[in-house]
Design a protein around this motif. Sequence first.
Motif, PDB file in Angstrom:
ATOM      1  N   HIS A 236       0.820  -1.217   0.000  1.00 26.32           N
ATOM      2  CA  HIS A 236       0.000   0.000   0.000  1.00 26.32           C
ATOM      3  C   HIS A 236       0.852   1.266   0.000  1.00 26.32           C
ATOM      4  N   GLY A 237       2.026   1.170  -0.597  1.00 21.81           N
ATOM      5  CA  GLY A 237       2.895   2.335  -0.726  1.00 21.81           C
ATOM      6  C   GLY A 237       3.625   2.723   0.531  1.00 21.81           C
ATOM      7  N   ARG A 238       3.628   1.822   1.531  1.00 22.13           N
ATOM      8  CA  ARG A 238       4.170   2.196   2.840  1.00 22.13           C
ATOM      9  C   ARG A 238       5.615   1.791   3.055  1.00 22.13           C
ATOM     10  N   LYS A 239       6.145   0.840   2.232  1.00 21.18           N
ATOM     11  CA  LYS A 239       7.521   0.424   2.481  1.00 21.18           C
ATOM     12  C   LYS A 239       8.179  -0.133   1.223  1.00 21.18           C
ATOM     13  N   PHE A 240       9.497  -0.187   1.264  1.00 22.49           N
ATOM     14  CA  PHE A 240      10.325  -0.718   0.186  1.00 22.49           C
ATOM     15  C   PHE A 240      10.701  -2.134   0.587  1.00 22.49           C
ATOM     16  N   ALA A 241       9.932  -3.106   0.114  1.00 21.62           N
ATOM     17  CA  ALA A 241      10.118  -4.465   0.601  1.00 21.62           C
ATOM     18  C   ALA A 241       9.437  -5.464  -0.316  1.00 21.62           C
ATOM     19  N   ASP A 242       9.596  -6.720   0.054  1.00 24.68           N
ATOM     20  CA  ASP A 242       8.882  -7.851  -0.524  1.00 24.68           C
ATOM     21  C   ASP A 242       9.280  -8.131  -1.973  1.00 24.68           C
ATOM     22  N   ASN A 243       8.443  -8.892  -2.659  1.00 31.47           N
ATOM     23  CA  ASN A 243       8.773  -9.323  -4.015  1.00 31.47           C
ATOM     24  C   ASN A 243       8.983  -8.155  -4.964  1.00 31.47           C
ATOM     25  N   SER A 244       8.214  -7.091  -4.771  1.00 30.05           N
ATOM     26  CA  SER A 244       8.360  -5.914  -5.633  1.00 30.05           C
ATOM     27  C   SER A 244       9.759  -5.319  -5.510  1.00 30.05           C
ATOM     28  N   LYS A 245      10.263  -5.236  -4.292  1.00 30.78           N
ATOM     29  CA  LYS A 245      11.589  -4.662  -4.053  1.00 30.78           C
ATOM     30  C   LYS A 245      12.671  -5.439  -4.787  1.00 30.78           C
ATOM     31  N   TYR A 246      12.652  -6.759  -4.640  1.00 23.95           N
ATOM     32  CA  TYR A 246      13.745  -7.553  -5.198  1.00 23.95           C
ATOM     33  C   TYR A 246      13.677  -7.641  -6.721  1.00 23.95           C
ATOM     34  N   LEU A 247      12.473  -7.635  -7.275  1.00 21.68           N
ATOM     35  CA  LEU A 247      12.380  -7.602  -8.733  1.00 21.68           C
ATOM     36  C   LEU A 247      12.812  -6.238  -9.262  1.00 21.68           C
ATOM     37  N   TYR A 248      12.488  -5.186  -8.530  1.00 20.34           N
ATOM     38  CA  TYR A 248      12.909  -3.831  -8.904  1.00 20.34           C
ATOM     39  C   TYR A 248      14.440  -3.738  -8.949  1.00 20.34           C
TER      40      TYR A 248
ATOM     41  N   GLN B 131       1.043  -9.172 -10.937  1.00 22.59           N
ATOM     42  CA  GLN B 131       0.784  -9.465  -9.526  1.00 22.59           C
ATOM     43  C   GLN B 131       1.840 -10.448  -9.006  1.00 22.59           C
ATOM     44  N   LEU B 132       2.700  -9.957  -8.108  1.00 20.41           N
ATOM     45  CA  LEU B 132       3.741 -10.799  -7.515  1.00 20.41           C
ATOM     46  C   LEU B 132       3.284 -11.460  -6.219  1.00 20.41           C
ATOM     47  N   TRP B 133       2.262 -10.912  -5.608  1.00 22.56           N
ATOM     48  CA  TRP B 133       1.726 -11.335  -4.317  1.00 22.56           C
ATOM     49  C   TRP B 133       2.813 -11.317  -3.244  1.00 22.56           C
ATOM     50  N   HIS B 134       2.474 -11.734  -2.033  1.00 21.09           N
ATOM     51  CA  HIS B 134       3.416 -11.580  -0.922  1.00 21.09           C
ATOM     52  C   HIS B 134       3.502 -12.828  -0.051  1.00 21.09           C
ATOM     53  N   GLY B 135       3.334 -13.991  -0.658  1.00 19.14           N
ATOM     54  CA  GLY B 135       3.559 -15.200   0.117  1.00 19.14           C
ATOM     55  C   GLY B 135       2.652 -16.349  -0.263  1.00 19.14           C
ATOM     56  N   THR B 136       3.098 -17.544   0.088  1.00 21.05           N
ATOM     57  CA  THR B 136       2.305 -18.752  -0.126  1.00 21.05           C
ATOM     58  C   THR B 136       1.209 -18.816   0.921  1.00 21.05           C
ATOM     59  N   PRO B 137      -0.033 -18.960   0.518  1.00 21.81           N
ATOM     60  CA  PRO B 137      -1.133 -18.873   1.488  1.00 21.81           C
ATOM     61  C   PRO B 137      -1.376 -20.167   2.264  1.00 21.81           C
ATOM     62  N   LEU B 138      -1.236 -20.078   3.571  1.00 23.83           N
ATOM     63  CA  LEU B 138      -1.745 -21.127   4.460  1.00 23.83           C
ATOM     64  C   LEU B 138      -3.181 -20.769   4.822  1.00 23.83           C
ATOM     65  N   LYS B 139      -3.395 -19.467   5.059  1.00 28.66           N
ATOM     66  CA  LYS B 139      -4.727 -18.941   5.354  1.00 28.66           C
ATOM     67  C   LYS B 139      -5.504 -18.768   4.053  1.00 28.66           C
ATOM     68  N   ARG B 140      -6.790 -18.994   4.102  1.00 27.48           N
ATOM     69  CA  ARG B 140      -7.618 -18.824   2.910  1.00 27.48           C
ATOM     70  C   ARG B 140      -7.646 -17.365   2.479  1.00 27.48           C
ATOM     71  N   LEU B 141      -7.530 -17.155   1.177  1.00 27.10           N
ATOM     72  CA  LEU B 141      -7.561 -15.817   0.607  1.00 27.10           C
ATOM     73  C   LEU B 141      -8.960 -15.510   0.094  1.00 27.10           C
ATOM     74  N   THR B 142      -9.278 -14.238   0.082  1.00 33.77           N
ATOM     75  CA  THR B 142     -10.535 -13.803  -0.517  1.00 33.77           C
ATOM     76  C   THR B 142     -10.213 -12.754  -1.558  1.00 33.77           C
ATOM     77  N   GLY B 143     -10.888 -12.808  -2.704  1.00 28.64           N
ATOM     78  CA  GLY B 143     -10.662 -11.808  -3.739  1.00 28.64           C
ATOM     79  C   GLY B 143     -11.025 -10.429  -3.223  1.00 28.64           C
TER      80      GLY B 143
ATOM     81  N   TYR C  92       9.382 -16.939  -5.824  1.00 26.25           N
ATOM     82  CA  TYR C  92       9.244 -15.544  -5.402  1.00 26.25           C
ATOM     83  C   TYR C  92      10.576 -14.801  -5.498  1.00 26.25           C
ATOM     84  N   PRO C  93      10.579 -13.594  -6.055  1.00 23.10           N
ATOM     85  CA  PRO C  93      11.823 -12.807  -6.136  1.00 23.10           C
ATOM     86  C   PRO C  93      12.508 -12.612  -4.788  1.00 23.10           C
ATOM     87  N   ARG C  94      11.730 -12.415  -3.728  1.00 25.45           N
ATOM     88  CA  ARG C  94      12.335 -12.144  -2.415  1.00 25.45           C
ATOM     89  C   ARG C  94      13.156 -13.321  -1.907  1.00 25.45           C
TER      90      ARG C  94
END
Length: 405
Positions: A36-48, A121-133, A187-189
């Motif tokens: 949400h634009g709050r940090k420089f991290a995760d898959n987006s960071k490493y692909l960047y 969409q790089l997403w931010h992890g493998t889901p153990l918890k159910r995701l909702t659209g 995942y890039p990260r």
Amino acid sequence: MEVLVNSMLFFFKLMLQFIMSLLPRDKRLWIFGAWHGRKFADNSKYLYLFARKHYPSVRAVWIARNPVVVDEVRRIGGEAYLAHSLKGMLLMLRAGCVITCFGSRDISPRSFFFAGAKHIQLWHGTPLKRLTGNLIFTKHWDPLGVGSLLKRSRKRYHLVISPCQIVSKIFAQVFRVRRTRVVITGYPRNDALLKPKWLPPSQVQILERIRKVVSYKHLILYMPTWREKGDRNISFLFEDFGFEKSTIDSALRTSDAVLLVKTHAFSTHRTSGWRISERVFFASDTEVWDVYSFLPEVSLLITDYSSIYFDFLLLDRPIIFAPFDLNDYVKTRPLYWNYHTMTPGPKAHNWREVAELIPRVLARDEYRAARRKINQLFNRYADGKSCYRVLSAVIKTLGLRGSLR
């Protein structure tokens, strides 16, 4: 009257989005964002970082809503702008590719700015918890129900990446895309776990602070996931499940270890400071944006339902699972699989059991075979080349030419 006003606003947004989608786009201008634009991290960071190093024929720009993030990206030589700045908005209007790990809000809440761009969409992890659209339209903003029809028919993402076949099926359903648009790359990260040469060196201030006050052999990381109910405060995980400083410190001294508590980006925790006890330390998400910058230094992971453990499996190091509130948690957030089947490590139901397990697990690793079995199931690749595969898939999606360095 309210219904009429909301309907007019809704149709105005649709019209604006349609107009923006007709603007010419530069396929070699890519904008990145995360959390949400709050940090420089995760898959987006490493692909960047990888794209800037290995595919210089594109212009990679980081867009954020936090000025501290912009400063951090610029500090390491990257190009970054605030989403609400004139430069940021102009770039969003021209970009041919948008790359995120949550959704369009990683760049800006005004997604109509890049309506005509290809969205990755790089997403931010493998889901153990159910995701909702993510629900884009609600009755409040779409009283006539037009949005519901549009939501079903529109194309959300042009490319979604995945770590394995099982997760690909989940992502295709959740993101409502054809299975052919979900590509297994890893995942890039996770490339950061192997400390590649293209990755700039990072200084983790919290670890430097810890080393100044106590020496240790083992760094233990406790990362509980966030809770959707209430005020998202996770202090109850300590207060209600027998956390005693002296007991935990004793176990840590026995193992020559320290424990770092790292909260989720959406969680809060009541604490008087960064040092909870002699060997227990706390870091909020504002202090540590990116755990992958120091995850290779972690000897033991403690978590409950966080997807980080799927990534940590690549390091083949022990994990203690601490599902203190499992019965209550699954009532509000069901899991995809049986928890005990998919979590290869000892289970602790309170902090006393955690204290008992820490010395034992560090002294003798009894779950290596179980971890490797789950790792093979959820991580197809462990070669440190996920960024290369993702970038190649993006280039193909955009129809670009040019080789990677």
